[in-house]
Structures are given as C-alpha cells and as structure tokens.
Design a protein around this motif. Structure first.
Motif, mmCIF file in Angstrom:
data_model
loop_
_atom_site.group_PDB
_atom_site.id
_atom_site.type_symbol
_atom_site.label_atom_id
_atom_site.label_comp_id
_atom_site.label_asym_id
_atom_site.label_seq_id
_atom_site.Cartn_x
_atom_site.Cartn_y
_atom_site.Cartn_z
ATOM 1 N N HIS A 122 -16.328 33.433 -32.029
ATOM 2 C CA HIS A 122 -16.524 34.533 -32.970
ATOM 3 C C HIS A 122 -15.513 34.400 -34.106
ATOM 4 C CE1 HIS A 122 -19.294 36.244 -30.104
ATOM 5 N NE2 HIS A 122 -18.360 36.184 -29.170
ATOM 6 N N SER A 183 -19.715 45.010 -36.353
ATOM 7 C CA SER A 183 -19.670 44.331 -35.065
ATOM 8 C C SER A 183 -21.063 44.322 -34.452
ATOM 9 C CB SER A 183 -18.714 45.053 -34.122
ATOM 10 O OG SER A 183 -19.220 46.353 -33.805
ATOM 11 N N ASN A 184 -21.234 43.570 -33.364
ATOM 12 C CA ASN A 184 -22.534 43.551 -32.690
ATOM 13 C C ASN A 184 -22.941 44.943 -32.218
ATOM 14 O OD1 ASN A 184 -22.758 40.835 -33.102
ATOM 15 N ND2 ASN A 184 -22.280 40.234 -31.017
ATOM 16 N N ALA A 185 -21.974 45.689 -31.704
ATOM 17 C CA ALA A 185 -22.272 47.037 -31.218
ATOM 18 C C ALA A 185 -22.726 47.947 -32.361
ATOM 19 C CB ALA A 185 -21.049 47.629 -30.521
ATOM 20 N N GLU A 186 -22.070 47.827 -33.515
ATOM 21 C CA GLU A 186 -22.436 48.647 -34.662
ATOM 22 C C GLU A 186 -23.817 48.256 -35.193
ATOM 23 O OE1 GLU A 186 -17.980 49.571 -36.470
ATOM 24 O OE2 GLU A 186 -19.010 47.714 -36.986
ATOM 25 N N ALA A 188 -26.220 46.976 -33.394
ATOM 26 C CA ALA A 188 -27.182 47.481 -32.412
ATOM 27 C C ALA A 188 -27.507 48.953 -32.683
ATOM 28 C CB ALA A 188 -26.631 47.303 -31.000
ATOM 29 N N GLY A 189 -26.477 49.742 -32.985
ATOM 30 C CA GLY A 189 -26.695 51.144 -33.291
ATOM 31 C C GLY A 189 -27.469 51.346 -34.577
ATOM 32 N N GLY A 194 -30.711 46.708 -28.444
ATOM 33 C CA GLY A 194 -29.622 46.446 -27.530
ATOM 34 C C GLY A 194 -28.633 45.446 -28.098
ATOM 35 N N GLU A 195 -27.382 45.526 -27.629
ATOM 36 C CA GLU A 195 -26.356 44.620 -28.125
ATOM 37 C C GLU A 195 -26.681 43.167 -27.767
ATOM 38 O OE1 GLU A 195 -21.469 44.199 -28.107
ATOM 39 O OE2 GLU A 195 -22.451 45.964 -27.221
ATOM 40 N N SER A 196 -27.297 42.950 -26.604
ATOM 41 C CA SER A 196 -27.673 41.589 -26.230
ATOM 42 C C SER A 196 -28.710 41.025 -27.191
ATOM 43 C CB SER A 196 -28.217 41.568 -24.799
ATOM 44 O OG SER A 196 -29.376 42.380 -24.681
ATOM 45 N N LYS A 199 -26.859 39.886 -30.252
ATOM 46 C CA LYS A 199 -26.191 38.606 -30.011
ATOM 47 C C LYS A 199 -27.165 37.449 -30.156
ATOM 48 C CE LYS A 199 -22.628 40.405 -26.895
ATOM 49 N NZ LYS A 199 -22.085 40.388 -25.505
#
Length: 232
Positions: A122, A183-186, A188-189, A194-196, A199
């Motif tokens: 990353h 970020s990946n989480a952001e 996703a939201g 989903g975060e996966s 990715k």
C-alpha cells in the motif's frame, strides 16, 4: 517473517530514535542504518530489505537519488522522511518512485502503521499532505509526459498513457476516490459496497494502469485530469 527496515538519515540521533521505537515491535526488524544515500543503496543491495525510511537532505548522495536507484533495482519500498521544508525535494522523490511520506515528528504508532502499510504494497496517502503534494507534482510535470488519451474519459486533454485494459465505470469511480485520498473503508462507504469489493477494484485498477501502488495511481489520476487540482 518480520518486516525488514533500513533507517537512512544523516543525523545519528534521528536514526537512534526510530530504531528505539521499532525495537519493541515483534513484526519489525531494523536490519541496518546509513548516514547518506550512497551507503543506503549499498546497504539494501547487501542485506534483504522490505522498507527504507529515507531522509531527503543528506550530504553526498541525497535521498532522491538513493530512492531512484533502490526503486529502479526493485530492492525495497521507500518511505520519505520529511519536515516539508523543501517541497520540491518531495515532488522529485515521488517521481523517483517513493511509496509515500512520513513526517519526522510522527507518533510511534503512525511510524509503525506506515511501515506495515508500505510493506504490504500500500502507500502513505494521508489526505492532509500527500494529495496536495502529488497534485502539485503532476501540475508541474504533465508537460513532460507523452500525450496520449486518458482512461475512460471523453476529454480533449491528453496527458497519460491509456491503461492496458479499459477501466470499467466502477473502477474509474474507485480510482477517482483513491486519488482524493480516501481509504478503502471510506470508498466502501461512499459507493455502498463491501471493503473487500473495493480492494478487488483497487487491485484491478493498479494492474490495468500499470501502477505499482496507490501513490502511482494517484499521480496517474491527476495527470489524466480525473481529479480537480487544489488552487492553493
């Protein structure tokens, strides 16, 4: 296996401080230290290294040239240590292939998290510093890039190479959000997935545009005109 880290700074006190912080981490091993860029290149050529914490301003071979050599030989990933007093050095370091930046006064937890992130492929894309730096980098360097169509864009501006494969609309969305520092989480939201899934999209984007990591993806997106550049 522990993450093998090399510390490069012309100040012994700085190197010792980082070494002390990292010594308590079970998954991090300091494999050596160097006081200038030439010694750093020699070190990572002789000792397997995963991540280099690299100062920029050093006597002799500076951190930019050392980063260029290390990345060109695929010896390790490089995190630039900076106080942001010379932004032009930072831009050059990005072009040399650095995977991110870390402030010298960063908290120990930030240091360790940065090393783990870069070791995992990353990049350090803290919105408050890296996106601004990359935006200014590509603004000044776009004229030196061969003019070819940008991916997935119906625009007359042509600043980057086309991807190896066309980006899907969703992958283009993800690339733009990555370039905005999310970020990946952001992401996703933002996209309600989903975060996966994010990715997976990020991996596909990196492969299609030929980017080594998220830093290169951000540079690509800015050069392609996918993200509005800050005016400040």
């Amino acid at each position: 296996m522990a993450i093998r880290v090399a510390l490069v700074d012309d100040q012994a006190l700085v190197r010792s401080g980082f070494a002390m912080v990292l010594s308590v981490e079970e998954d991090v091993e300091v494999i050596g230290q160097a006081a200038d860029g030439a010694a750093a290149v020699d070190l990572v050529r002789s000792v397997p290294t995963d991540v280099v914490l690299m100062d920029v301003q050093m006597p002799g071979t500076d951190g930019i040239e050392a980063t260029r050599q290390i990345v060109a030989e695929d010896l390790a990933r490089v995190i630039i240590l900076t106080t942001f007093d010379r932004e032009d050095y930072l831009f050059a370091a990005l072009e040399a292939g650095a995977s991110g930046f870390l402030l010298k006064n960063a908290d120990p937890d930030e240091l360790v998290a940065a090393i783990r992130a870069v070791s995992g492929g990353h990049a350090l894309l803290a919105p408050e510093m890296t996106v601004k730096v990359i935006s200014r980098l590509v603004s000044g360097s776009a004229a030196r890039i061969e003019s070819t169509p940008a991916p997935g864009m119906d625009r007359t501006t042509r600043t980057v190479n086309e991807p190896f494969e066309p980006l899907t609309p969703r992958e283009l969305d993800v690339l733009v959000l990555v370039a905005e520092g999310m970020s990946n989480a952001e992401i996703a939201g933002e996209l309600f997935v989903g975060e996966s899934t994010v990715k997976t999209h990020v991996s596909h984007v990196l492969a299609k545009i030929g980017a080594r990591d998220r830093v290169q993806a951000v540079v690509y997106a800015h050069r392609a005109g996918l993200v509005a550049r800050p005016t400040a």
